[in-house]
Design a protein around this motif. Structure first.
Motif, PDB file in Angstrom:
ATOM      1  N   SER A 151     -40.432   3.221  28.419  1.00  0.00           N
ATOM      2  CA  SER A 151     -39.637   4.303  27.924  1.00  0.00           C
ATOM      3  C   SER A 151     -38.132   3.672  27.850  1.00  0.00           C
ATOM      4  N   THR A 152     -37.612   2.694  28.351  1.00  0.00           N
ATOM      5  CA  THR A 152     -36.439   2.154  28.068  1.00  0.00           C
ATOM      6  C   THR A 152     -36.205   1.174  27.011  1.00  0.00           C
ATOM      7  N   ILE A 153     -37.317   0.828  26.162  1.00  0.00           N
ATOM      8  CA  ILE A 153     -36.846  -0.107  25.117  1.00  0.00           C
ATOM      9  C   ILE A 153     -36.058   0.596  24.142  1.00  0.00           C
ATOM     10  N   ARG A 154     -35.173   0.003  23.772  1.00  0.00           N
ATOM     11  CA  ARG A 154     -34.064   0.517  22.886  1.00  0.00           C
ATOM     12  C   ARG A 154     -33.885  -0.573  21.571  1.00  0.00           C
ATOM     13  N   ILE A 155     -33.641  -0.215  20.690  1.00  0.00           N
ATOM     14  CA  ILE A 155     -33.369  -0.826  19.362  1.00  0.00           C
ATOM     15  C   ILE A 155     -31.941  -0.723  18.757  1.00  0.00           C
ATOM     16  N   GLY A 201     -36.030   4.417  23.178  1.00  0.00           N
ATOM     17  CA  GLY A 201     -37.463   4.874  23.751  1.00  0.00           C
ATOM     18  C   GLY A 201     -37.595   5.891  24.760  1.00  0.00           C
ATOM     19  N   SER A 202     -36.352   6.315  25.316  1.00  0.00           N
ATOM     20  CA  SER A 202     -36.626   7.485  26.412  1.00  0.00           C
ATOM     21  C   SER A 202     -36.561   8.758  25.811  1.00  0.00           C
ATOM     22  N   ASP A 335     -43.809  11.710  22.168  1.00  0.00           N
ATOM     23  CA  ASP A 335     -44.187  11.485  23.326  1.00  0.00           C
ATOM     24  C   ASP A 335     -44.333   9.852  23.593  1.00  0.00           C
ATOM     25  N   ILE A 336     -44.074   9.412  24.789  1.00  0.00           N
ATOM     26  CA  ILE A 336     -43.717   8.250  25.214  1.00  0.00           C
ATOM     27  C   ILE A 336     -45.101   7.354  26.075  1.00  0.00           C
ATOM     28  N   PRO A 337     -45.342   6.429  25.480  1.00  0.00           N
ATOM     29  CA  PRO A 337     -44.610   5.270  24.809  1.00  0.00           C
ATOM     30  C   PRO A 337     -44.867   5.470  23.330  1.00  0.00           C
TER      31      PRO A 337
END
Length: 633
Positions: A151-155, A201-202, A335-337
């Motif tokens: 959930s913390t993946i960020r681009i 991703g959060s 919804d995550i992920p």
């Protein structure tokens, strides 16, 4: 993760590969940078007009339409994370223009032409990833390590997109096992100036999952709805970084017995915990399916979060608890992920408790707690209603009472339940019976999610009775279990029958691994004195007359997980003045006091060879995690 938690980015670990395509591992470290600087790192699903079912088209980086910005003159801004202030690292990727004319005669286009016509409105039957689009695919798989918080993946970064571009992520193996699942995020359309890329991703499900993932950009040229690259250039330029936080390994669930310490009074409270929900320690064991109760043994996931579930990582009061859920087969974009989970039926039965999630580790209840007073105290959230506590004693009937627990999933609710029936002395399996309101997890958009999250203690009132000293211990088996919470008195006797007076002899005793929190006292004959305390091996110097014997008495708690032989070894090193340290002059015996304190049951004395072997075996058993029983605060 709360606001004070340090941010961890990701690192790229280069892996050896048999081909030119390598892999990168997303783990705790530094950002992973992906750019269009090298056309050899990219491929496409596009086909030539001349061969619509043939080989993929060749991507070109030597063509530039006159309306595209020049990346060589651009610098990243603050929204690009650690790329801020750095020059763009990228070129325009395209298929050129099949009607290309170089230079000012064609409005300033540049390139080395000619460029064959390419189909730009892809057909999935012919291998296109996305219908009506052409996708530029990054060749290097991005491997997500198991310690990454999805959930913390960020681009973050920037790029140029001609025209309407979607970020595409395709996990190789989502939990459902699907092989063709992909997730898209709209990046908009901008080619005259760099566009910001900021995908979090959060907030949305980016589609990354553990294992290999493929990243791409699906471009749709919306100018006059073109279908080929003839007169309608389709290009992409990107320079981004991928970052993520670590997902901390959940702490082991406490093993302490729910029992009151010696000296506790009737009505005193004792508690054990905190216990927390996570996929490692919990599973799905029962479900109501088509009106019938089924026993199952299915995994739960804590990598899934329905879009309306609160994020435990943003709570002002931190928790290590995670949402546990079967997930859904058709997640919404937020919804995550953002990946599908296995199909599951039997979540509920017309509004009654329908699914049971249980903790793998049991709760051990001692003899001096009031069974009618046991409660849960903590924070809870459930999707959706009718939630109760499930209890199954090791040798007894399972039970679940009324609606003790909070309904809803938007907030972590603090509460203390009423007394929970069903607990018995010894081991008890506990869990939650929940009802998501649906019979399956296959509804569109992920709205049939079912989940639970809890961070709680198990509490009870004391009866005022002393802890049980009912033990069953032998010294003939290395796997003998001992009753949890009991007090063991262990007597070690070491003797020295030297021919002369000995002074300063050293007593060394190896305590059994099953004992913890030991305190010991000793008494020696002939005026010798000794004193020590602690937990571990006894090493003490004593004054011994001829033939003296020194006895150490060890009192220790036995933990809930204790097992193994309680036999130990003791020896007295030959002191100065003893010229012949033969076995007769340096011997040891060991005995164990079991049952009630003060009632000794000796075991046969062993010779030195047997004691040495036994000491080696005892040392190899390993330490047990034993804790003193504490009264709840």
């Amino acid at each position: 993760m709360n606001k004070q938690t340090a941010f961890f980015a990701v690192t790229v670990v280069a892996l050896g590969a048999a081909s030119s395509v390598q892999a990168a591992t997303l783990a705790c470290g530094t950002p992973l940078r992906v750019s269009t600087a090298n056309v050899a790192n990219w491929s496409t699903d596009a086909r030539y007009v001349s061969a619509p079912t043939g080989a993929p088209a060749t991507i070109r980086d030597d063509y530039k339409w006159n309306g595209w910005f020049d990346p060589a003159t651009q610098t990243h801004g603050a929204s690009s994370g650690s790329l801020n202030g750095q020059p763009f690292a990228g070129k325009w990727l395209s298929f050129g223009d099949s009607s290309f004319v170089d230079g000012a005669a064609n409005g300033g286009n540049t390139g080395s032409g000619t460029y064959p016509a390419v189909i730009t409105n892809g057909d999935t039957d012919n291998g296109a990833w996305v219908a009506g689009r052409v996708t530029f695919i990054y060749n290097e798989p991005i491997n997500i390590a198991s310690n990454v918080n999805l959930s913390t993946i960020r681009i973050r970064g920037a790029g140029g997109f001609d025209d309407n571009t979607q970020l595409v992520v395709r996990p190789a193996t989502p939990p459902s096992g699907a092989t063709d699942w992909l997730r898209m995020q709209n990046l908009g359309g901008s080619y005259a100036a760099p566009g910001i890329v900021n995908e979090d991703g959060s907030q949305v499900g980016l589609g990354f999952y553990y294992g290999d993932n493929t990243l791409g950009f699906a471009v749709q040229n919306t100018f006059s709805a073109p279908t080929t690259s003839q007169g309608n250039p389709t290009g992409l330029m990107a320079d981004i970084e991928i970052t993520a936080d670590c997902a901390a390994e959940p702490a082991p669930q406490p093993t302490t017995i729910l029992a009151c310490p010696a000296g506790s009074q009737a009505g005193d409270e004792v508690r054990v915990g905190p216990f927390t929900t996570n996929a490692r320690d919990w599973k799905w064991t029962k479900r109501t399916n088509a009106g019938a109760l089924e026993n199952v043994d299915l995994p739960l996931y804590d990598s899934y979060r329905y879009r309306s579930y609160f994020n435990p990582g943003t709570l002002s009061e931190a928790t290590t608890a995670r949402w546990i859920s079967p997930g859904t087969t058709d997640p919404a974009s937020t919804d995550i992920p953002g990946v599908p989970y296995p199909a599951a039926t039997g979540q509920s039965n017309g509004g009654v408790d329908g699914s049971t999630f249980v903790m793998n580790q049991s709760i051990s209840v001692g003899t001096n707690v009031d069974l009618a007073s046991i409660k849960l105290d903590g924070r809870f959230a459930f999707d959706d209603y009718g939630n109760s506590v499930y209890v199954k004693p090791a040798s007894g009937t399972e039970s679940f009472g009324g609606t003790y627990l909070s309904n809803g999933y938007g907030a972590f609710t603090s509460l203390t339940t009423p007394a929970i029936p069903g607990f018995e002395r010894g081991q008890n399996t506990i869990g939650f019976m929940v009802d998501g309101g649906q019979n399956a997890n296959s509804c569109a958009g992920g709205t049939c999610a079912l989940g639970a999250i809890a961070d709680f203690y198990v509490t009870a009132a004391c009866t005022g009775e002393p802890p049980s000293a009912d033990l069953s211990i032998t010294n003939t088996s290395a796997s003998t279990s001992v009753a949890p919470g009991a007090t063991v008195t262990y007597t070690i006797t070491a003797s020295n029958a030297g021919p002369t007076d000995a002074t300063g002899a050293t007593v060394t005793a190896t305590l059994p691994a099953a004992l913890t929190g030991a305190t010991w006292t000793c008494a020696g004959a002939g005026g010798g004195t000794c004193a020590a305390s602690g937990s571990g091996n006894i090493s003490d110097t004593v004054n011994l007359p001829v033939g003296a014997t020194v006895t150490y008495t060890v009192t220790a708690k036995v933990a809930a997980t204790a097992s193994g032989s309680l036999t130990s070894t003791a020896s007295i090193a030959a002191p100065a003045g003893v010229d012949d340290p033969t076995p007769a002059n340096n011997s040891a015996t060991a005995s164990s006091v079991v049952a009630t304190p003060g009632a000794a049951t000796p075991v046969p004395a062993l010779d030195l060879a047997a004691l040495a072997l036994l000491g080696s075996l005892s040392a190899g058993i390993g330490a047990f995690a034993l804790r003193r029983r504490q009264r709840g605060q």
